[in-house]
Design a protein around this motif. Structure first.
Motif, PDB file in Angstrom:
ATOM      1  N   VAL A  89       0.833  -1.209   0.000  1.00  0.00           N
ATOM      2  CA  VAL A  89       0.000   0.000   0.000  1.00  0.00           C
ATOM      3  C   VAL A  89       0.863   1.253   0.000  1.00  0.00           C
ATOM      4  CG1 VAL A  89      -1.760   1.270   1.280  1.00  0.00           C
ATOM      5  CG2 VAL A  89      -1.901  -1.215   1.095  1.00  0.00           C
ATOM      6  N   GLY A  90       1.957   1.241   0.768  1.00  0.00           N
ATOM      7  CA  GLY A  90       2.842   2.408   0.822  1.00  0.00           C
ATOM      8  C   GLY A  90       3.424   2.795  -0.527  1.00  0.00           C
ATOM      9  N   PRO A  91       4.034   1.852  -1.271  1.00  0.00           N
ATOM     10  CA  PRO A  91       4.510   2.199  -2.611  1.00  0.00           C
ATOM     11  C   PRO A  91       3.415   2.644  -3.565  1.00  0.00           C
ATOM     12  CG  PRO A  91       5.605   0.210  -1.843  1.00  0.00           C
ATOM     13  CD  PRO A  91       4.543   0.522  -0.849  1.00  0.00           C
ATOM     14  N   ILE A  92       2.199   2.090  -3.416  1.00  0.00           N
ATOM     15  CA  ILE A  92       1.115   2.518  -4.301  1.00  0.00           C
ATOM     16  C   ILE A  92       0.731   3.969  -4.024  1.00  0.00           C
ATOM     17  CG2 ILE A  92      -1.287   2.104  -4.933  1.00  0.00           C
ATOM     18  CD1 ILE A  92      -0.868  -0.822  -4.360  1.00  0.00           C
ATOM     19  N   LEU A  93       0.627   4.322  -2.741  1.00  0.00           N
ATOM     20  CA  LEU A  93       0.292   5.711  -2.401  1.00  0.00           C
ATOM     21  C   LEU A  93       1.390   6.670  -2.854  1.00  0.00           C
ATOM     22  CD1 LEU A  93      -1.206   5.225   1.180  1.00  0.00           C
ATOM     23  CD2 LEU A  93      -2.438   5.724  -0.934  1.00  0.00           C
ATOM     24  N   LEU A  94       2.634   6.246  -2.699  1.00  0.00           N
ATOM     25  CA  LEU A  94       3.734   7.095  -3.161  1.00  0.00           C
ATOM     26  C   LEU A  94       3.713   7.235  -4.681  1.00  0.00           C
ATOM     27  CD1 LEU A  94       6.154   8.667  -2.041  1.00  0.00           C
ATOM     28  CD2 LEU A  94       7.555   6.630  -2.428  1.00  0.00           C
ATOM     29  N   LEU A  95       3.375   6.158  -5.367  1.00  0.00           N
ATOM     30  CA  LEU A  95       3.256   6.229  -6.827  1.00  0.00           C
ATOM     31  C   LEU A  95       2.127   7.166  -7.246  1.00  0.00           C
ATOM     32  CD1 LEU A  95       4.005   5.175  -9.684  1.00  0.00           C
ATOM     33  CD2 LEU A  95       2.388   3.309  -9.294  1.00  0.00           C
ATOM     34  N   LEU A  96       1.017   7.129  -6.528  1.00  0.00           N
ATOM     35  CA  LEU A  96      -0.093   8.027  -6.848  1.00  0.00           C
ATOM     36  C   LEU A  96       0.301   9.486  -6.647  1.00  0.00           C
ATOM     37  CD1 LEU A  96      -3.111   6.051  -5.346  1.00  0.00           C
ATOM     38  CD2 LEU A  96      -2.545   6.362  -7.753  1.00  0.00           C
ATOM     39  N   LEU A  97       1.109   9.766  -5.641  1.00  0.00           N
ATOM     40  CA  LEU A  97       1.602  11.128  -5.464  1.00  0.00           C
ATOM     41  C   LEU A  97       2.499  11.546  -6.631  1.00  0.00           C
ATOM     42  CD1 LEU A  97       2.398  11.215  -1.648  1.00  0.00           C
ATOM     43  CD2 LEU A  97       0.508  12.318  -2.835  1.00  0.00           C
ATOM     44  N   GLY A  98       3.335  10.619  -7.087  1.00  0.00           N
ATOM     45  CA  GLY A  98       4.158  10.915  -8.253  1.00  0.00           C
ATOM     46  C   GLY A  98       3.329  11.134  -9.507  1.00  0.00           C
ATOM     47  N   PHE A 282      -2.293   0.575 -15.860  1.00  0.00           N
ATOM     48  CA  PHE A 282      -1.633  -0.733 -15.901  1.00  0.00           C
ATOM     49  C   PHE A 282      -0.956  -1.128 -14.591  1.00  0.00           C
ATOM     50  CE2 PHE A 282      -1.853   0.526 -20.358  1.00  0.00           C
ATOM     51  CZ  PHE A 282      -2.374  -0.616 -20.925  1.00  0.00           C
ATOM     52  N   HIS A 283      -0.873  -0.225 -13.617  1.00  0.00           N
ATOM     53  CA  HIS A 283      -0.249  -0.633 -12.360  1.00  0.00           C
ATOM     54  C   HIS A 283      -1.039  -0.199 -11.135  1.00  0.00           C
ATOM     55  CE1 HIS A 283       2.901  -1.940  -9.661  1.00  0.00           C
ATOM     56  NE2 HIS A 283       2.822  -0.771  -9.045  1.00  0.00           N
ATOM     57  N   ALA A 284      -1.344   1.074 -11.004  1.00  0.00           N
ATOM     58  CA  ALA A 284      -1.948   1.560  -9.769  1.00  0.00           C
ATOM     59  C   ALA A 284      -3.336   0.964  -9.552  1.00  0.00           C
ATOM     60  CB  ALA A 284      -2.012   3.089  -9.786  1.00  0.00           C
ATOM     61  N   ILE A 285      -4.182   1.001 -10.576  1.00  0.00           N
ATOM     62  CA  ILE A 285      -5.542   0.478 -10.420  1.00  0.00           C
ATOM     63  C   ILE A 285      -5.549  -1.046 -10.228  1.00  0.00           C
ATOM     64  CG2 ILE A 285      -7.756   0.210 -11.604  1.00  0.00           C
ATOM     65  CD1 ILE A 285      -7.360   2.947 -12.821  1.00  0.00           C
ATOM     66  N   PRO A 286      -4.836  -1.872 -11.037  1.00  0.00           N
ATOM     67  CA  PRO A 286      -4.822  -3.317 -10.752  1.00  0.00           C
ATOM     68  C   PRO A 286      -4.209  -3.669  -9.402  1.00  0.00           C
ATOM     69  CG  PRO A 286      -4.085  -2.896 -12.995  1.00  0.00           C
ATOM     70  CD  PRO A 286      -4.133  -1.574 -12.302  1.00  0.00           C
ATOM     71  N   GLU A 287      -3.135  -2.988  -9.023  1.00  0.00           N
ATOM     72  CA  GLU A 287      -2.500  -3.298  -7.744  1.00  0.00           C
ATOM     73  C   GLU A 287      -3.409  -2.929  -6.577  1.00  0.00           C
ATOM     74  OE1 GLU A 287       0.678  -5.076  -5.802  1.00  0.00           O
ATOM     75  OE2 GLU A 287       0.480  -4.747  -7.960  1.00  0.00           O
ATOM     76  N   ALA A 288      -4.094  -1.797  -6.667  1.00  0.00           N
ATOM     77  CA  ALA A 288      -5.027  -1.417  -5.605  1.00  0.00           C
ATOM     78  C   ALA A 288      -6.202  -2.387  -5.529  1.00  0.00           C
ATOM     79  CB  ALA A 288      -5.525   0.010  -5.844  1.00  0.00           C
ATOM     80  N   HIS A 289      -6.669  -2.854  -6.676  1.00  0.00           N
ATOM     81  CA  HIS A 289      -7.770  -3.825  -6.684  1.00  0.00           C
ATOM     82  C   HIS A 289      -7.357  -5.142  -6.024  1.00  0.00           C
ATOM     83  CE1 HIS A 289     -11.131  -6.258  -8.031  1.00  0.00           C
ATOM     84  NE2 HIS A 289     -10.289  -7.070  -8.628  1.00  0.00           N
ATOM     85  N   ILE A 290      -6.150  -5.592  -6.309  1.00  0.00           N
ATOM     86  CA  ILE A 290      -5.685  -6.844  -5.707  1.00  0.00           C
ATOM     87  C   ILE A 290      -5.490  -6.686  -4.199  1.00  0.00           C
ATOM     88  CG2 ILE A 290      -3.768  -8.491  -5.677  1.00  0.00           C
ATOM     89  CD1 ILE A 290      -3.439  -7.994  -8.661  1.00  0.00           C
ATOM     90  N   CYS A 291      -4.999  -5.538  -3.774  1.00  0.00           N
ATOM     91  CA  CYS A 291      -4.809  -5.307  -2.335  1.00  0.00           C
ATOM     92  C   CYS A 291      -6.136  -5.239  -1.593  1.00  0.00           C
ATOM     93  CB  CYS A 291      -4.017  -4.025  -2.106  1.00  0.00           C
ATOM     94  SG  CYS A 291      -2.269  -4.130  -2.530  1.00  0.00           S
TER      95      CYS A 291
END
Length: 398
Positions: A89-98, A282-291
């Motif tokens: 979750v932490g890397p995903i939130l940081l990626l969303l900020l980027g 291709f990354h943030a939405i699928p990764e958040a869905h899996i989490c």
């Protein structure tokens, strides 16, 4: 929080230019600019230059999508119980900020350049891309660790690693600005495209490292996380193709078309928006869905389901199902039924009166020689009455 400094600097630039704008400027406004927007913000509403309006609309949609996704992750963080999912979750939130920073920086290319705006563009371009690709890299390391050891590093450690890797690009950008602007005294807006591309070489190295880590994550032993690795590989490959495309067009394509000065900003703005949406889809939405997906609930065994038990019953030897008392009855011949014992009971011979306590009763031949399966045996056999085992000689009566 890369998006907040970008937004703050843009607002300060807008306010400064609005204060210094001459109210008596009689220059004709472009088509579509009728809401008080004047130069240098005419690209935000100029319908003759459709690329500015298109980039603005797509970037605004990306900002809204990334913000909503980050809000959903934060609100449902308490529902994620698995440690392997919480660490991502932490890397995903940081990626969303980027990603928010990429979309916010694209608005800077819709304003006519000055020294402060050029410094902002040159400083944040590589830093924001490095932040996004560092998040991809730590996600690859996380998936590789889960595939090998079935456990993930902590979310704080992964977030700190991504921030540390992106800070290197910040140092590179600061040294580049110090050497070109302060030491050589060149204007911030006058730089060679080759120098700009070489200053982002570390970003490209991070992207290649993320692609390598994602490919290695596919070789893990746990197939549960293979879907995450596939999405990561697709994201890195598409990002690499995008970078090859925009760098080639920025260095050689614009000059070959003869549009070198005026197409530089559109090329960079489109690259920012395209990269942001690529990371989102291709990354943030699928990764958040899996989490956020709930783990499958373990189903209780159905003891009345004979689809598997009957097969196991047929493959099992009957010798293992014979009770111990039956085996002792077979081995002990003194309790076996014979014609002599039956004759002794009928004639009162020597086997009759003396062995009346140990001999079988008159109804013993019928009761002991008929195989009588138990209820559990019938359930395991699928409801059919099983045949007697080959070694069965009768049920012990005493």
């Amino acid at each position: 929080m890369a998006f907040l400094p970008v937004l703050l600097l843009l607002l300060l630039t807008v306010a400064q230019r609005a204060i210094g704008q001459d109210s008596e400027d009689s220059e004709a406004l472009p088509t579509g600019c009728g809401w008080g927007l004047v130069r240098p913000y005419t690209l935000l509403c100029d319908l003759d230059s459709m690329w500015g309006v298109a980039v603005e609309a797509v970037a605004a949609g990306g900002v809204l999508t990334a913000f909503l996704l980050a809000l959903i992750l934060l609100c449902r963080l308490h529902t994620i119980g698995e440690a392997e999912k919480r660490s991502g979750v932490g890397p995903i939130l940081l990626l969303l900020l980027g990603i928010l920073g990429l979309f916010g920086l694209s608005f800077a290319y819709l304003i006519e350049q000055d020294e402060s705006l050029c410094l902002l563009q040159r400083a944040l371009w590589g830093v924001l891309f490095a932040l996004c690709f560092s998040c991809l890299l730590v996600q690859g390391v996380r998936l590789r660790r889960i595939g090998l050891e079935r456990r993930s590093p902590g979310g704080c450690a992964l977030t700190g690693l991504a921030l540390g890797l992106s800070a290197v690009q910040g140092i590179i950008a600061a040294e580049w600005l110090l050497l070109t602007v302060l030491r050589e005294g060149r204007p911030a807006c006058e730089y060679l495209p080759m120098d700009f591309s070489l200053a982002c070489s570390y970003v490209l190295a991070l992207l290649l490292a993320a692609l390598t880590a994602a490919c290695l994550a596919l070789c893990g032993k746990t197939s549960q996380w293979r879907c995450n690795a596939i999405w990561l590989v697709v994201t890195c490959l598409l990002s690499l193709l995008l970078w090859v495309a925009w760098v080639g067009f920025y260095l050689h394509g614009i000059e070959w078309l003869g549009r070198s000065p005026e197409w530089n900003d559109p090329a960079l703005a489109i690259a920012l928006v395209a990269q942001g949406w690529l990371l989102l889809i291709f990354h943030a939405i699928p990764e958040a869905h899996i989490c956020l997906r709930s783990p499958p609930q373990p189903t209780a065994p159905d003891y009345f389901d004979t689809s598997q038990n009957s097969t196991r019953m047929r493959e099992t030897s009957f010798d293992e199902d014979i009770p111990l008392s039956h085996r002792q009855f077979v081995e002990n011949q003194g309790y076996g039924y014979s014609d002599e014992n039956a004759a002794g009971l009928r004639t009162g011979g020597p086997a009759g009166p003396h062995n009346s306590n140990t001999g079988p009763r008159p109804s013993a031949p019928f009761r002991s020689n008929v195989y009588q399966p138990t209820e559990m045996t019938m359930i395991l056999n699928g409801g059919a009455v099983p045949s007697a085992p080959p070694t069965y000689t009768g049920r012990q009566l005493w």
